[in-house]
Design an enzyme around this catalytic site. Structure first.
Site, mmCIF file in Angstrom:
data_model
loop_
_atom_site.group_PDB
_atom_site.id
_atom_site.type_symbol
_atom_site.label_atom_id
_atom_site.label_comp_id
_atom_site.label_asym_id
_atom_site.label_seq_id
_atom_site.Cartn_x
_atom_site.Cartn_y
_atom_site.Cartn_z
ATOM 1 N N LYS A 193 35.468 43.657 49.941
ATOM 2 C CA LYS A 193 34.842 43.651 48.612
ATOM 3 C C LYS A 193 34.155 44.981 48.413
ATOM 4 O O LYS A 193 33.734 45.619 49.378
ATOM 5 C CB LYS A 193 33.797 42.527 48.517
ATOM 6 C CG LYS A 193 33.455 42.128 47.101
ATOM 7 C CD LYS A 193 34.439 41.082 46.587
ATOM 8 C CE LYS A 193 34.208 40.723 45.153
ATOM 9 N NZ LYS A 193 34.986 39.524 44.789
ATOM 10 N N ASP B 1 36.254 42.226 39.484
ATOM 11 C CA ASP B 1 35.217 41.197 39.658
ATOM 12 C C ASP B 1 34.269 41.427 38.467
ATOM 13 O O ASP B 1 34.679 42.005 37.458
ATOM 14 C CB ASP B 1 34.516 41.332 41.020
ATOM 15 C CG ASP B 1 33.675 40.102 41.384
ATOM 16 O OD1 ASP B 1 34.242 39.113 41.866
ATOM 17 O OD2 ASP B 1 32.442 40.115 41.164
HETATM 18 P P1 NDP Z 1 33.026 39.239 34.013
HETATM 19 O O1 NDP Z 1 32.355 40.534 34.165
HETATM 20 O O2 NDP Z 1 34.301 39.153 33.249
HETATM 21 O O3 NDP Z 1 32.033 38.159 33.394
HETATM 22 C C1 NDP Z 1 30.838 37.861 34.027
HETATM 23 C C2 NDP Z 1 30.085 36.868 33.175
HETATM 24 O O4 NDP Z 1 28.956 36.372 33.886
HETATM 25 C C3 NDP Z 1 29.532 37.490 31.910
HETATM 26 O O5 NDP Z 1 29.446 36.495 30.926
HETATM 27 C C4 NDP Z 1 28.157 37.960 32.370
HETATM 28 O O6 NDP Z 1 27.237 38.150 31.323
HETATM 29 C C5 NDP Z 1 27.743 36.831 33.269
HETATM 30 N N1 NDP Z 1 26.834 37.321 34.298
HETATM 31 C C6 NDP Z 1 27.059 38.309 35.186
HETATM 32 N N2 NDP Z 1 25.998 38.530 35.960
HETATM 33 C C7 NDP Z 1 25.066 37.661 35.542
HETATM 34 C C8 NDP Z 1 23.756 37.398 35.951
HETATM 35 N N3 NDP Z 1 23.176 38.082 36.946
HETATM 36 N N4 NDP Z 1 23.088 36.409 35.300
HETATM 37 C C9 NDP Z 1 23.672 35.717 34.274
HETATM 38 N N5 NDP Z 1 24.920 35.935 33.858
HETATM 39 C C10 NDP Z 1 25.600 36.887 34.469
HETATM 40 O O7 NDP Z 1 33.242 38.703 35.507
HETATM 41 P P2 NDP Z 1 34.190 37.531 36.033
HETATM 42 O O8 NDP Z 1 34.368 36.487 35.000
HETATM 43 O O9 NDP Z 1 35.382 38.172 36.616
HETATM 44 O O10 NDP Z 1 33.313 36.965 37.247
HETATM 45 C C11 NDP Z 1 32.467 35.831 37.130
HETATM 46 C C12 NDP Z 1 32.282 35.203 38.498
HETATM 47 O O11 NDP Z 1 33.562 34.806 39.014
HETATM 48 C C13 NDP Z 1 31.690 36.125 39.575
HETATM 49 O O12 NDP Z 1 30.917 35.348 40.449
HETATM 50 C C14 NDP Z 1 32.931 36.629 40.322
HETATM 51 O O13 NDP Z 1 32.616 37.018 41.633
HETATM 52 C C15 NDP Z 1 33.770 35.367 40.304
HETATM 53 N N6 NDP Z 1 35.202 35.537 40.528
HETATM 54 C C16 NDP Z 1 35.954 36.384 39.759
HETATM 55 C C17 NDP Z 1 37.319 36.499 39.983
HETATM 56 C C18 NDP Z 1 38.189 37.341 39.135
HETATM 57 O O14 NDP Z 1 39.404 37.308 39.346
HETATM 58 N N7 NDP Z 1 37.688 38.067 38.165
HETATM 59 C C19 NDP Z 1 37.970 35.751 41.065
HETATM 60 C C20 NDP Z 1 37.105 34.825 41.753
HETATM 61 C C21 NDP Z 1 35.778 34.764 41.494
HETATM 62 P P3 NDP Z 1 27.054 39.593 30.639
HETATM 63 O O15 NDP Z 1 28.156 39.687 29.640
HETATM 64 O O16 NDP Z 1 25.706 39.541 30.027
HETATM 65 O O17 NDP Z 1 27.149 40.616 31.724
HETATM 66 O O1 2IT Z 2 36.283 36.958 44.134
HETATM 67 C C1 2IT Z 2 37.508 37.140 44.019
HETATM 68 O O2 2IT Z 2 38.327 36.431 44.608
HETATM 69 C C2 2IT Z 2 37.971 38.209 43.121
HETATM 70 N N1 2IT Z 2 37.140 38.859 42.484
HETATM 71 C C3 2IT Z 2 39.429 38.525 43.009
HETATM 72 C C4 2IT Z 2 39.878 39.383 44.147
HETATM 73 C C5 2IT Z 2 41.280 39.911 44.040
HETATM 74 O O3 2IT Z 2 41.612 40.712 44.924
HETATM 75 O O4 2IT Z 2 42.030 39.551 43.139
#
Ligand code: NDP
Ligand code: 2IT
Length: 449
Positions: free
Chosen positions: A122, A162
């Site tokens: 990561k 992420d």
């Molecule tokens: P994005 O950046 O697309 O969206 C993040 C969302 O969460 C936004 O709505 C953001 O609000 C909110 N957010 C972020 N940080 C905080 C915080 N500290 N407090 C409150 N709200 C917060 O990210 P993702 O949707 O990709 O990721 C969301 C979660 O999913 C994370 O935990 C990530 O690790 C996990 N994840 C993502 C994967 C992926 O493929 N993208 C895969 C597996 C897990 P704002 O717009 O205000 O920043």
């Molecule tokens: O938390 C996760 O699994 C991710 N942000 C996606 C990682 C990836 O390599 O697609």
């Protein structure tokens, strides 16, 4: 085991999130170690909690006014027993080494559950993309990749997105990698379709979460049809979780961002969700803007002084936390149980605090831990790598059906592993045990390296 944990805490006392992630896995794999004395002799635990490599670097960049800024960049290459390091990059002001180590550690076991050949890593930076122009984001990504490029490669370490890293950032990062290395390879996943991306990768994490939720409900003879759902976040994971929930007949009541959340009693339907995508992805705006078009919804501003998260006070059948770590504490978990929530399926990584998880498990609700429930994203990243290696592109239906199959297998794996240790119904234990055992066996096969 306790002494190993004590040593980790003593060595890096400030790395609270990493300690939390390690402790959660350690507690559930205790019976595995008791059954396998060989693991102890080979110091497996001591080895698995120590990253193979930690890279920290300076990222200097210039804003649109000519002012120079310096951020801190990270890549934690945690474990390569099963394949090249694989895992996302997070750009958010809260990023620290502790956060990246916790995410890298979770990624190792998650990737192992997918059965694809991916180790765990990561990375990220404490850069805040909010309010920055495209040009500033581009210059930051280029500066970040100027250093990261020397540590990664399609057979070495394959980053992806992420929080704060989506298609735009992956494009700028890829462009700089290609220029510096003079190679066009699958070094990043989450690429755009036209230049090596996979169909369904943008949707994969959210769709996978819902497929996993459907699998869990299936064990009780239920479906998502008519179920009310609380979804937090409004980024990549939240949007596609909501989309698939709607497709399967669920009713989505909430979405949030770091400023606050919206509650729409009538449900966030497909048309409203398109509007959310426009607000967040195109205009890069705030979720509160939803209420300008749909005034029947209520908006609640985040109050950092509260000791609970108000989004979880609404009654619903299911909850899919999809924003960030530790967004559900003990109090929230108890409120959810009192309100009749019967399923929690984690889109975000480690969104529930340890005591919240205990409450879910003790109350026998269907609790899908993040490393199993959100593995669909990295699984389709693995499929993107496979397509890149073949220089071929699979159709949408093929990728989606592979994703569904992988989520089904992860569910079965969790059920079987928990049952093997007499912990029926405990998906958290099942995911940790199955993920851990695969990695450990690979490490043992490869000797002391
Ligand atoms: P994005 O950046 O697309 O969206 C993040 C969302 O969460 C936004 O709505 C953001 O609000 C909110 N957010 C972020 N940080 C905080 C915080 N500290 N407090 C409150 N709200 C917060 O990210 P993702 O949707 O990709 O990721 C969301 C979660 O999913 C994370 O935990 C990530 O690790 C996990 N994840 C993502 C994967 C992926 O493929 N993208 C895969 C597996 C897990 P704002 O717009 O205000 O920043
Ligand atoms: O938390 C996760 O699994 C991710 N942000 C996606 C990682 C990836 O390599 O697609």
């Amino acid at each position: 085991m306790d002494s190993i944990l004590a040593k980790i805490i003593q060595r890096d006392p400030e790395q609270k999130e990493f300690h939390q992630a390690v402790q959660e896995v350690m507690e559930t794999v205790r019976p595995v170690l008791e059954r396998n004395p060989e693991f102890r002799k080979q110091a497996i635990l001591e080895r698995i909690v120590e990253p193979e490599r930690v890279i920290m670097f300076r990222v200097p960049w210039m804003d649109d006014q000519g002012q120079v800024h310096v951020n801190r960049g990270f890549r934690v290459e945690m474990n390569s027993a099963i394949g090249p390091y694989k895992g996302g990059l997070r750009f958010h002001p809260s990023v620290t080494l502790s956060i990246i180590k916790f995410l890298a550690s979770e990624q190792v076991f998650k990737n192992s559950l997918t059965t694809l050949q991916m180790g765990g890593g990561k990375g990220g930076a404490d850069f805040d993309p909010k309010g920055r122009s495209d040009a500033e984001v581009m210059r930051f990504c280029q500066a970040f990749m100027a250093e990261l490029q020397r540590h990664i490669g399609p057979d070495t370490d394959v980053p992806a997105g992420d929080i704060g890293v989506g298609a735009r950032e992956i494009g700028y990062l890829f462009g700089m990698y290609k220029k510096l290395r003079n190679e066009f390879t699958g070094v990043l996943t989450g690429k755009s379709l036209a230049w090596g991306g996979s169909l369904i990768r943008p949707e994969a994490t959210g769709y996978g979460v819902v497929y996993f939720a459907a699998e869990m409900l299936g064990t009780r003879g239920e479906t998502l049809e008519g179920k009310t759902c609380l979804v937090s976040g409004s980024g990549n994971v939240a949007q596609f979780t909501a989309e698939k929930l709607l497709e399967l007949g669920g009713k989505v009541l909430t979405l949030s961002d770091s400023s606050g959340y919206i509650f729409d009693e009538e449900g966030i339907d497909a048309e409203k969700l398109e509007h959310v995508k426009d607000i967040k992805n195109i205009r890069r705006g705030r979720i509160r803007e939803y209420c300008e078009k749909y005034p029947q919804a209520i908006y609640v501003e985040t109050d950092p002084g509260l000791d609970y998260n108000p989004i979880w006070t609404h009654s619903a059948d299911c909850a899919m936390p999809s924003a960030t770590q530790n967004e559900i504490n003990e109090k929230d978990a108890q409120t959810m149980i009192n309100n009749g929530v019967q399923l929690v399926c984690e889109g975000a990584n480690m969104p529930s605090s340890p005591s919240a998880v205990d409450i879910f498990v003790e109350n026998h609700i269907l609790y899908g831990p993040s490393k199993a429930a959100n593995a669909g994203g990295v699984a389709v990243s693995g499929l993107e790598m496979a397509q890149n290696s073949m220089r071929l592109k699979w159709p949408r239906e093929e990728v989606d059906s592979r994703l569904k199959q992988i989520m089904h297998c992860i569910h079965t794996t969790c059920v079987d592993a928990s049952a093997e240790y007499g912990l029926q119904g405990n998906y958290a234990a099942g995911a940790n045990i199955a993920g851990f055992v695969n990695v450990v066996n690979a490490m043992l096969d490869q000797g002391l390296v």
